[in-house]
Scaffold this active site. Structure first.
Site, PDB file in Angstrom:
ATOM      1  CD  GLU A  60      -2.713  -1.242   2.496  1.00  0.00           C
ATOM      2  OE1 GLU A  60      -3.921  -1.532   2.395  1.00  0.00           O
ATOM      3  OE2 GLU A  60      -2.162  -1.041   3.596  1.00  0.00           O
TER       4      GLU A  60
HETATM    5  C1  TNX Z   1      -4.284  -4.056   4.714  1.00  0.00           C
HETATM    6  S1  TNX Z   1      -2.581  -6.431   4.446  1.00  0.00           S
HETATM    7  C2  TNX Z   1      -2.993  -3.824   5.187  1.00  0.00           C
HETATM    8  C3  TNX Z   1      -2.807  -3.419   6.576  1.00  0.00           C
HETATM    9  C4  TNX Z   1      -4.116  -3.248   7.296  1.00  0.00           C
HETATM   10  C5  TNX Z   1      -5.052  -4.353   6.912  1.00  0.00           C
HETATM   11  C6  TNX Z   1      -6.358  -4.322   7.662  1.00  0.00           C
HETATM   12  C7  TNX Z   1      -1.557  -5.396   4.198  1.00  0.00           C
HETATM   13  C8  TNX Z   1      -0.319  -5.889   3.629  1.00  0.00           C
HETATM   14  N1  TNX Z   1      -1.857  -4.126   4.481  1.00  0.00           N
HETATM   15  O1  TNX Z   1      -2.052  -2.238   6.644  1.00  0.00           O
HETATM   16  O2  TNX Z   1      -3.869  -3.264   8.667  1.00  0.00           O
HETATM   17  O3  TNX Z   1      -5.325  -4.268   5.540  1.00  0.00           O
HETATM   18  O4  TNX Z   1      -7.124  -5.468   7.404  1.00  0.00           O
END
Ligand code: TNX
Length: 490
Positions: free
Chosen positions: A304
Site C-alpha cells: 500500500e
Molecule cells: C491491509 S494487508 C494492510 C494493513 C491493514 C489491513 C487491515 C496489508 C499488507 N496491508 O495495513 O492493517 O489491511 O485489514
C-alpha cells in the site's frame, strides 16, 4: 475419533491404555541438551494439572515401564525435519523424531490426547489416561505462520509470549512480527533513538504506545526459538512509515517532520526515495535487527505505498532487497514488491491483489499464502462482531478460515513454489489480550490444519467435531474465544 488439530498424517489404534501416575518419569537421551530441555518443558506442561512431579531422567534405553521416552532416532525421510512418531502402549509412551522440532510437535499431540483439564494451572482430579495408538506425522508445508501487528496497538512481551504459546500448541513454526507502521515504531534502534522516543509514543486513537528494547526483542526471539518457532521481523516501507517520518525530518520527501498519526487510514506516507539518508537509515535499521534475529528472513513490507510513484517504488524495492540479501537474510515482501524485478530468493506474500501477485508468479518466485478472504484474523466473523474489519466485503467465519487450499489460491503458482500459509492479525481494532484471543480463536487451529495436514485428510464436517472438542481446552487455557454457531461446542 481422536480430536487432534492439526490432523496427523497417520493414526493406528492399538490395544491398551497408558496411565499417568505420580511415578511416571520422562526419559531423555543422555548428553543431548536439546532433548533434555524438551523433556523439562514436557514435565512443566504436565505438572500443574496432574500434581505429579514427572522427573526427567537421562537413560539410553527407552524401555523403562511407566515412562514417557523422548529420543532422536536416525534420519527417517518419512518424518522429515519436523515429523515425529508417537507410540502409546500400556507400558510406556515413546516419542521419536529425527530432529528436536519433531519431538516438540509430538508433545503438542500428546497434550491433545489427554483430557482438556490437562491445560489447567491447578491440580485436577484426572484420571489421566491415553488409549494406545501409533501416530506418524509430518507437515505438508514448511511455513506455517501467523503475524501480529504490534504497531497499530502495542503488545507487551508477556502478551506476545502468550501468542507464541498458542502458536506452539498448534504446531506453527513461523511468527511474523509487524514491528513498524504509520502509528508506531516498536523496536529500539540504537543509532536512531528518536524512532522510539517519538515514534513509539502512541497506538491507534492515542492509546498507549510502547516498544521493545533490544534485550526484550532478543528474549522474545529466544522464547520462540525454544518452541521451534522462527521470528520474521518486518519493517514496513516505503509506505506505512509515518512513525519514522515523525521521528526524523530528513526521511521525509519534504524534509520536514510528519505529524504523529493515530488514525487508521493507509497509503499516505512515503520515505524520500531519492535521498541517500533514507538508505543509510534503512541500512542501520536492518543491521541492528539482523544482529538480534537468528532466523533467515527479513520482511520489508512494501504494501500500500500509494504515495510513492511507481518508478520510485520499484527502484526502492530493488535497493532494499539487495541490502537485506547483502546483510545475510532472505527478503520477504507483500505482493506489491513483485512490481519490481525480484532477486531469485525474494519471497512474495500474497494477501489481496492478484495482478501484483501474478507478477511474482511470472518471475517464478516462492510464495506465502495469506489471502485476506480466508486468513485475515482481523476480519469480522459476521455482521455482529464488534471488533475487526470488513473492507474485504466478506466475513471470515470459522468455515471460511478452514475450507480453502493454498495450492488453488493463485493460478500459475505450482505447489513447489508455495512455502505455506500465514494468518495475519492487524491490530487497528484490537487493544487487549482478550481482544486478540477473540479474533484469533477459533480460526487459528484451522490455519494450523491448512498448513500441516494433507489435503485428502481435511474435511470440514469432520473437522467441526474435532474443533468442538477444543472448546474445553481453550477454556482451560483461559482463552477468550468466539463461540461460533457453526460449531457444536462440547
Ligand atoms: C491491509 S494487508 C494492510 C494493513 C491493514 C489491513 C487491515 C496489508 C499488507 N496491508 O495495513 O492493517 O489491511 O485489514
Amino acid at each position: 475419533m481422536l480430536k487432534i488439530i492439526p490432523c496427523p498424517a497417520s493414526i493406528s489404534p492399538e490395544v491398551g491404555i497408558f496411565r499417568l501416575t505420580p511415578n511416571t518419569t520422562i526419559q531423555v537421551q543422555p548428553e543431548n541438551e536439546e532433548v533434555c530441555l524438551i523433556g523439562q518443558m514436557l514435565s512443566e506442561q504436565l505438572r500443574p494439572a496432574t500434581g505429579y512431579p514427572f522427573l526427567v531422567m537421562e537413560s539410553d534405553k527407552a524401555n523403562g515401564n511407566g515412562c514417557i521416552a523422548l529420543m532422536i532416532s536416525g534420519e527417517d525421510p518419512a518424518l522429515g525435519e519436523e515429523g515425529y512418531e508417537l507410540r502409546v502402549r500400556s507400558e510406556r509412551i515413546t516419542l521419536a523424531a529425527s530432529h528436536p522440532a519433531g519431538l516438540f510437535h509430538g508433545i503438542q499431540t500428546l497434550r491433545q490426547l489427554l483430557p482438556a483439564s490437562i491445560e489447567m494451572k491447578t491440580a485436577q482430579p484426572g484420571p489421566w489416561q491415553i488409549e494406545a495408538v501409533t501416530i506418524r506425522d509430518r507437515p505438508r508445508f514448511g511455513w506455517r505462520g501467523a503475524m501480529l501487528d504490534v504497531a497499530r496497538h502495542f503488545f507487551k512481551p508477556t502478551e506476545v509470549k502468550r501468542f507464541i504459546d498458542q502458536l506452539a500448541l498448534y504446531k506453527f513454526n513461523i511468527f511474523h512480527l509487524h514491528l513498524t507502521d504509520d502509528q508506531g515504531w516498536r523496536i529500539a534502534i540504537k543509532s536512531w533513538p528518536k524512532l522510539t522516543e517519538i515514534g513509539a509514543k502512541f497506538s491507534v486513537e492515542r492509546h498507549p504506545g510502547g516498544f521493545y528494547t533490544q534485550d526484550e526483542y532478543r528474549d522474545i526471539v529466544e522464547y520462540a526459538r525454544q518452541r521451534y518457532i522462527t521470528i520474521v521481523p518486518e519493517v514496513d516501507m516505503p509506505g506505512h512509515t509515518n512513525a519514522a517520518l515523525a521521528s526524523y525530518a530528513e526521511l521525509n520527501p519534504s524534509g520536514r517532520p510528519a505529524e504523529i498519526y493515530t488514525a487508521t487510514g493507509v497509503g499516505f506516507s512515503t520515505f524520500a526515495i531519492h535521498n541517500e539518508t533514507t538508505y543509510k537509515f534503512i541500512h542501520d535499521v536492518i543491521d541492528e535487527i539482523v544482529a538480534l534475529t537468528p532466523g533467515p528472513y527479513f520482511h520489508i513490507g512494501g504494501d500500500e505505498a500509494h504515495s510513492t510513484p511507481d518508478a520510485d517504488y520499484t527502484y526502492f524495492v530493488k535497493r532494499v532487497q539487495d541490502m537485506v540479501w547483502e546483510q545475510g537474510k532472505i527478503p520477504v515482501g507483500w505482493e506489491e514488491v513483485a512490481k519490481a524485478e525480484l532477486l531469485p530468493n525474494t519471497i512474495v506474500q500474497f494477501w489481496w491483489n492478484r495482478v501484483w501477485a501474478h507478477k511474482g508468479a511470472e518471475q517464478g518466485r516462492k510464495f506465502i499464502m495469506s489471502p485476506a478472504s480466508h486468513t485475515y484474523m482481523d476480519m469480522k466473523y459476521n455482521a455482529s462482531t464488534i471488533l475487526g474489519q470488513d473492507w474485504i466485503n466478506k466475513y471470515v467465519e470459522v468455515q471460511d478460515a478452514y475450507q480453502w487450499d493454498p495450492s488453488t489460491v493463485l493460478e500459475g503458482v505450482p505447489e513447489a513454489n508455495i512455502l505455506g500459509v500465514e494468518a495475519p492479525l492487524w491490530s487497528e481494532t484490537t487493544a487487549t489480550t482478550a481482544d486478540l484471543d477473540y479474533m484469533i480463536f477459533p480460526r487459528l487451529p484451522g490455519y494450523a490444519e491448512v498448513g500441516w495436514s494433507r489435503l485428502k485428510s481435511r474435511n470440514w464436517s469432520e473437522y467441526k467435531q474435532r474443533l468442538a472438542a477444543h472448546g474445553p481446552r481453550l477454556d482451560a487455557l483461559g482463552i477468550n474465544f468466539y463461540r461460533s454457531p457453526q460449531i457444536a461446542w462440547e
